[in-house]
Design an enzyme around this catalytic site. Structure first.
Site, PDB file in Angstrom:
ATOM      1  N   ARG A 196      -0.738  -2.784 -11.199  1.00  0.00           N
ATOM      2  CA  ARG A 196      -1.650  -3.156 -10.082  1.00  0.00           C
ATOM      3  C   ARG A 196      -3.014  -3.314 -10.847  1.00  0.00           C
ATOM      4  O   ARG A 196      -3.839  -4.582 -10.820  1.00  0.00           O
ATOM      5  CB  ARG A 196      -1.735  -1.998  -9.241  1.00  0.00           C
ATOM      6  CG  ARG A 196      -2.721  -2.321  -8.044  1.00  0.00           C
ATOM      7  CD  ARG A 196      -3.278  -1.074  -7.120  1.00  0.00           C
ATOM      8  NE  ARG A 196      -3.805  -0.073  -7.902  1.00  0.00           N
ATOM      9  CZ  ARG A 196      -5.082  -0.046  -8.238  1.00  0.00           C
ATOM     10  NH1 ARG A 196      -5.819  -0.895  -7.762  1.00  0.00           N
ATOM     11  NH2 ARG A 196      -5.400   0.944  -8.926  1.00  0.00           N
ATOM     12  N   PHE A 204       9.394  -1.453  -3.426  1.00  0.00           N
ATOM     13  CA  PHE A 204      10.297  -1.995  -2.489  1.00  0.00           C
ATOM     14  C   PHE A 204      11.426  -2.592  -3.258  1.00  0.00           C
ATOM     15  O   PHE A 204      12.481  -2.854  -2.734  1.00  0.00           O
ATOM     16  CB  PHE A 204       9.624  -2.908  -1.537  1.00  0.00           C
ATOM     17  CG  PHE A 204       8.452  -2.253  -0.793  1.00  0.00           C
ATOM     18  CD1 PHE A 204       8.671  -0.695  -0.476  1.00  0.00           C
ATOM     19  CD2 PHE A 204       7.096  -2.570  -0.952  1.00  0.00           C
ATOM     20  CE1 PHE A 204       7.462  -0.168   0.263  1.00  0.00           C
ATOM     21  CE2 PHE A 204       5.921  -2.142  -0.227  1.00  0.00           C
ATOM     22  CZ  PHE A 204       6.168  -0.603   0.401  1.00  0.00           C
ATOM     23  N   GLU A 256      12.804  -6.472   2.366  1.00  0.00           N
ATOM     24  CA  GLU A 256      12.926  -6.906   1.101  1.00  0.00           C
ATOM     25  C   GLU A 256      14.634  -7.039   0.754  1.00  0.00           C
ATOM     26  O   GLU A 256      15.004  -7.802   0.100  1.00  0.00           O
ATOM     27  CB  GLU A 256      12.604  -5.702   0.268  1.00  0.00           C
ATOM     28  CG  GLU A 256      11.283  -5.396   0.417  1.00  0.00           C
ATOM     29  CD  GLU A 256      10.614  -4.633   1.445  1.00  0.00           C
ATOM     30  OE1 GLU A 256      11.365  -4.093   2.384  1.00  0.00           O
ATOM     31  OE2 GLU A 256       9.442  -4.887   1.803  1.00  0.00           O
ATOM     32  N   HIS A 305       2.618  -3.613  -9.179  1.00  0.00           N
ATOM     33  CA  HIS A 305       2.398  -2.143  -8.687  1.00  0.00           C
ATOM     34  C   HIS A 305       3.438  -1.188  -9.261  1.00  0.00           C
ATOM     35  O   HIS A 305       4.155  -0.479  -8.519  1.00  0.00           O
ATOM     36  CB  HIS A 305       2.200  -2.102  -7.095  1.00  0.00           C
ATOM     37  CG  HIS A 305       1.172  -2.715  -6.671  1.00  0.00           C
ATOM     38  ND1 HIS A 305       0.464  -3.861  -6.881  1.00  0.00           N
ATOM     39  CD2 HIS A 305       0.297  -2.045  -5.698  1.00  0.00           C
ATOM     40  CE1 HIS A 305      -0.528  -4.400  -6.439  1.00  0.00           C
ATOM     41  NE2 HIS A 305      -0.695  -3.238  -5.429  1.00  0.00           N
ATOM     42  N   ARG A 363      -1.640 -10.266 -11.853  1.00  0.00           N
ATOM     43  CA  ARG A 363      -1.048 -11.041 -10.910  1.00  0.00           C
ATOM     44  C   ARG A 363      -1.663 -12.412 -10.749  1.00  0.00           C
ATOM     45  O   ARG A 363      -1.063 -13.436 -10.387  1.00  0.00           O
ATOM     46  CB  ARG A 363      -1.381 -10.253  -9.522  1.00  0.00           C
ATOM     47  CG  ARG A 363      -0.436  -9.069  -9.135  1.00  0.00           C
ATOM     48  CD  ARG A 363      -0.665  -8.173  -8.253  1.00  0.00           C
ATOM     49  NE  ARG A 363      -2.008  -7.361  -8.618  1.00  0.00           N
ATOM     50  CZ  ARG A 363      -2.523  -6.812  -7.856  1.00  0.00           C
ATOM     51  NH1 ARG A 363      -2.487  -7.040  -6.366  1.00  0.00           N
ATOM     52  NH2 ARG A 363      -3.453  -5.978  -8.318  1.00  0.00           N
ATOM     53  N   ASP A 394      -2.716   4.543  -3.416  1.00  0.00           N
ATOM     54  CA  ASP A 394      -1.751   4.620  -2.484  1.00  0.00           C
ATOM     55  C   ASP A 394      -0.630   5.821  -2.512  1.00  0.00           C
ATOM     56  O   ASP A 394      -0.013   6.136  -1.477  1.00  0.00           O
ATOM     57  CB  ASP A 394      -0.726   3.372  -2.373  1.00  0.00           C
ATOM     58  CG  ASP A 394      -1.400   2.043  -1.854  1.00  0.00           C
ATOM     59  OD1 ASP A 394      -2.264   2.393  -0.881  1.00  0.00           O
ATOM     60  OD2 ASP A 394      -1.209   0.992  -2.447  1.00  0.00           O
ATOM     61  N   SER A 417      -1.417 -10.641  -2.027  1.00  0.00           N
ATOM     62  CA  SER A 417      -1.651  -9.525  -3.051  1.00  0.00           C
ATOM     63  C   SER A 417      -1.035  -9.847  -4.390  1.00  0.00           C
ATOM     64  O   SER A 417      -1.634  -9.912  -5.455  1.00  0.00           O
ATOM     65  CB  SER A 417      -1.129  -8.233  -2.694  1.00  0.00           C
ATOM     66  OG  SER A 417      -1.089  -7.294  -3.643  1.00  0.00           O
TER      67      SER A 417
END
Lengths: 548, 320
Positions: free
Chosen positions: B172, B82, B57, B114, B9, B122, B36
């Protein structure tokens, strides 16, 4: 406002095209197409910058039809506005056509692939943000549906538009109160969710929902061209805030069996009923109260009363004391009254030398101007005609009871918007209807037809409850009411009764036409297209007339 | 080449800023995960080309479509669960479907983080294992799964230059560097990261590193593995797969995704057309994931039989 009659006439043609192409396809969505016809008309004629010869023109505005199932409405307009040949509409929903069941970008003029509901508003916000980044003056016009407003994404978008203060977007909610399964308020109420809540003041109205989301909200009758036009103009003035116009409309507008009827959300009309539907669409009429019948000191109040009573026009009789003996008011008064209402001003100039004053009356805020054939000749009317046409004014001619339509006028009939057939001697209110006018109007139809007149005949003088039905049958579609409306103690009742009588007359005409097509069996079949309440009402009329 | 760990990221965010400096058509849009995803810095530098629409979204991808419709190159993203999870219809109808002339779909790059079970703590609700299946069946959509940060940087650049809708899934956790910065990436072309002749291991995303580790284990057994980084799931490199199938006689596919309809299935689809050989698909066996802290990640992968040792065992079994 500009182009009132152009919008009106195009709307009529578009309604016929909608019915035709859906019927031809054997499926499609008439209800929601018919409810937005006036909205699209106002947008195309008076607001959207577009170029049908260059659909991708980079200075264009964008029309986003989020409720994509109303594609027949959009496609019919795109054809009328010159994006493609009208006969292409017959390919709608068929294999190989650029006119898909729901619009896609194959069709020139289409900006968004609507169909899956709830997306178009977010999409429009993206387009509007891009215009902001580019410092472009482009405006986005987006039409959403009320059933569509069940989608959560509409409200996600509502919040985003408010957050970013998007003011280069005008959203129009086609509030037609019907969705696929049934009435919106039965399926998922937009207005009232708590019992015993008064709709008028409820915080639960759709209007208040949008307000509470931070939007500028304008609530209008979505079939009144002047209201739509006004609302769009207002929406453009608001800065740093998104605007939504809640256009209260009628699903299936213009065709009684489709109106308010969930059955016609997505059903194709059968070919055999099209002649009746055409008659019905050709039967749209306007009530035009003439305010001088009231006390002239009280004109503003009279206009307010007429507006409240849902008059279609305000008819203004201008008399100069020369062309007629009486004198009423002139353009100065009209200018003064212009702020009182958005209703179209149907200005009837009973003056000599109208050419000399025509600009004054345009500048005063007239929407439709009619001059007398007795006060013009071919040359002066030619000039008046061109002046009015170039400025998007309604073009009218008027003839006195003892005047024949002069031959020089024939050349103007194609583009004439209205023809006032006087049924009293002009110059005084309170006179009795001259009976020979019925025959005169009927005989005029032949000439008007021959010269491709697409406008409306206005019956003016002594029109009242007892003769208005026959005036309609004669071919009149605009009814001036002086004493019979404005002179009455209850203006609203007077207008409502006028309407009822005409609607009854229309039903009689339709029943007799249905009988000619296929006898009582066909009448019955047609009646059964209507909802319960309407079908029993029509059935009674048919029985009274001896058809059943 | 493989050594240090880097964060996909961070590299993505930096690359966007680099691209954004010279290409003013680039717009970035996020949905409350912009810190994030490391894209919020883009918004600080290019204030008018960055939008955060909150936790919405469907709205995110539809606004992205509208921006693209007006000529912008739009990078939209959040977590893989999402997007596409919450908005498949919007992606399909507002981004992939609209086509003008030769422009297929709108110019939106859906870049998410992710993906897969490596999300970890999570838990199952947040571990996206169906996205390859969903996205690769949408016409006009291209699907990329980078194996490392070098890939992320290059693929981000490619997406900015190549017209059309893309989906790119990042992981992630920090990832091992697989590729040298001089590595050339071509859309629809796999990269052989280990040459071999006894078997083919085609992998994507973080499983490329696993495949390389498996190859090292197998080398000790005298088995030489051809490991291919198939970062371009769609378009898929049919040629490299066919050549490898001819050379090695069987293929193992690895993915951090359900084995149903994912990358392995895509390989089956093409190989059945070109040079049918046995294929073993390794991935998540039609189940959901579950929580695991970073220190417990190997336990989670072991449970799903998705470790270098598992890959090596599969190779051994097939060769037996």
């Amino acid at each position: 406002m500009k182009n009132y009659y152009s919008i009106k006439k195009t709307a009529l043609k578009v309604r016929k095209l909608i019915i035709d192409c859906i019927s031809d396809a054997g499926s499609g969505h008439p209800g929601g197409s018919l409810s937005m016809v006036e909205i699209l008309g106002c947008l195309f004629y008076n607001h959207i910058k577009y170029n049908p010869k260059n659909p991708g023109w980079n200075k264009r505005d964008k029309l986003i039809l989020s409720k994509g199932h109303a594609s027949p409405g959009l496609f019919s307009y795109l054809a009328m506005m010159g994006y493609f040949e009208i006969d292409k509409l017959s390919t709608f929903r068929k294999f190989g056509s650029m006119l898909q069941g729901h619009p896609n970008l194959q069709c020139p003029g289409v900006e968004f692939c609507g169909g899956s509901l709830g997306i178009g508003l977010s999409f429009s916000i993206g387009d509007a943000l891009a215009a902001r980044i580019d410092n472009s003056s482009r405006r986005i016009y987006t039409i959403i549906g009320d059933g569509e407003s069940d989608e959560g994404q509409i409200w996600e978008a509502a919040m985003s538009a408010a957050k970013y203060g998007i003011d280069n977007l005008t959203v129009i909610l086609d509030r037609n109160y019907v969705q696929q399964d049934s009435h919106t308020e039965d399926i998922m109420p937009l207005d009232v969710i708590a019992e015993n809540t008064n709709t008028e003041n409820s915080i639960y109205t759709i209007k208040n929902k949008w307000k509470s989301f931070g939007w500028n909200v304008i609530d209008i009758d979505g079939h009144k061209i002047e209201q739509i036009d006004y609302a769009i103009r207002e929406s453009k003035k608001i800065k740093n805030k998104p605007s939504i116009i809640i256009a209260n409309t009628v699903k299936g507008k213009g065709i009684d069996h489709m109106e308010h009827n969930p059955n016609w959300h997505g059903q194709a009309p059968q070919r055999e009923f099209i002649p009746l539907i055409d008659t019905e669409l050709n039967s749209q009429f306007m009530i035009a109260p003439s305010i001088i019948a009231g006390y002239s000191s009280d004109l503003q109040n009279k206009i307010k009363l007429c507006e409240h009573a849902k008059a279609d026009y305000i008819h203004l009789d201008v008399m100069d004391g020369i062309f007629v003996n009486n004198k009423t008011f002139d353009f100065k008064k009209i200018k003064e009254l212009r702020n009182v209402t958005n209703l179209p001003f149907d200005v009837h100039l009973m003056i000599s030398n109208p050419l000399k004053y025509i600009m004054k009356y345009i500048d005063a805020g007239s929407d439709i101007i009619s001059v007398h054939v007795e006060a013009c000749n071919e040359s002066s009317f030619g000039e008046i005609h061109d002046i009015l046409q170039n400025r998007g004014m309604g073009i009218g001619l008027a003839i006195n009871p003892d005047t024949k339509l002069p031959e020089w006028s024939y050349n103007f009939l194609t583009s004439l918007d209205q023809l006032i057939v006087m049924s009293v001697q002009p110059g005084k209110s309170g006179q009795k209807y001259i009976e020979t006018t019925h025959a005169k109007t009927q005989s005029l139809l032949h000439i008007l037809h021959k010269y491709k007149f697409e406008g409306y005949i206005e019956a003016d003088g002594g029109v009242c409850q007892t003769n208005i039905g026959q005036c309609f049958i004669d071919g009149a579609r605009i009814f001036v009411g002086g004493n019979a409306i404005v002179g009455q103690s209850n203006v609203q009742n007077a207008i409502t009764e006028f309407r009822h009588t005409i609607l009854y007359t229309i039903k009689k005409l339709l029943i007799s036409q249905a009988n000619k097509i296929g006898g009582s069996k066909f009448i019955e079949k047609w009646i059964n297209l209507h909802n319960k309440e309407k079908s029993s009402m029509i059935n009674n009329i048919a029985t009274d007339l001896g058809y059943m | 080449m493989e050594s240090n760990l880097t964060d996909m990221r961070t590299v993505y965010g930096k690359t966007l800023i680099e691209l954004g400096k010279s290409n003013h058509r680039i717009v970035v849009i996020g949905a409350d995960t912009t810190n994030s995803l490391k894209i919020s810095q883009f918004g600080k530098i290019f204030k008018n080309r960055f939008f955060n629409v909150g936790i919405a979204e469907a709205n995110l991808v539809s606004i992205a479509a509208g921006l693209a419709n007006a000529g912008k190159i739009v990078f939209a993203g959040t977590y893989a669960i999402f997007v596409p999870g919450r908005c498949v219809d919007q992606i399909r109808n507002a981004i992939a479907y609209p086509s003008r002339c030769n422009q297929k779909g709108l110019n939106v790059k859906l870049v998410v983080s992710h993906g897969g079970i490596s999300v970890g703590a999570d838990g199952g609700s947040h571990q996206q294992l169906e996205d390859i299946a969903i996205m690769r069946t949408i016409p006009n959509m291209k699907v990329l799964i980078p194996a490392d940060s070098v890939s992320v940087s290059e693929l981000t650049r490619i997406m900015s230059e190549k017209y059309g809708p893309f989906y790119m899934r990042m992981a992630r956790p920090k990832t091992h560097t697989i590729h040298h910065t001089s590595q050339k990436f071509l859309l629809g072309k796999g990269i052989i990261v280990n040459d071999g002749s006894d078997c083919t291991i085609a992998a994507c995303g973080i499983t490329v590193k696993m495949a390389l580790d498996a190859a090292r284990l197998l080398k000790k057994d005298g088995i030489s593995c051809q490991v291919i980084d198939m970062f371009s799931i769609k378009p898929l490199d049919n040629d490299i797969l066919e050549k490898s199938a001819r050379k090695t006689g069987f293929i193992i596919t690895c993915e951090e995704h359900n084995v149903i309809a994912g990358f392995g299935s895509a390989v089956c689809e093409t190989i059945s057309n070109t040079y049918p050989v046995p294929i073993k698909r390794i991935g998540i066996n039609d189940s959901f994931g579950e929580s695991a802290r970073d220190s417990e990640m190997t336990l989670l992968f072991k449970k799903h039989k998705l470790t270098p040792e598992d890959i090596a065992n599969n190779v051994r079994e097939i060769r037996r």
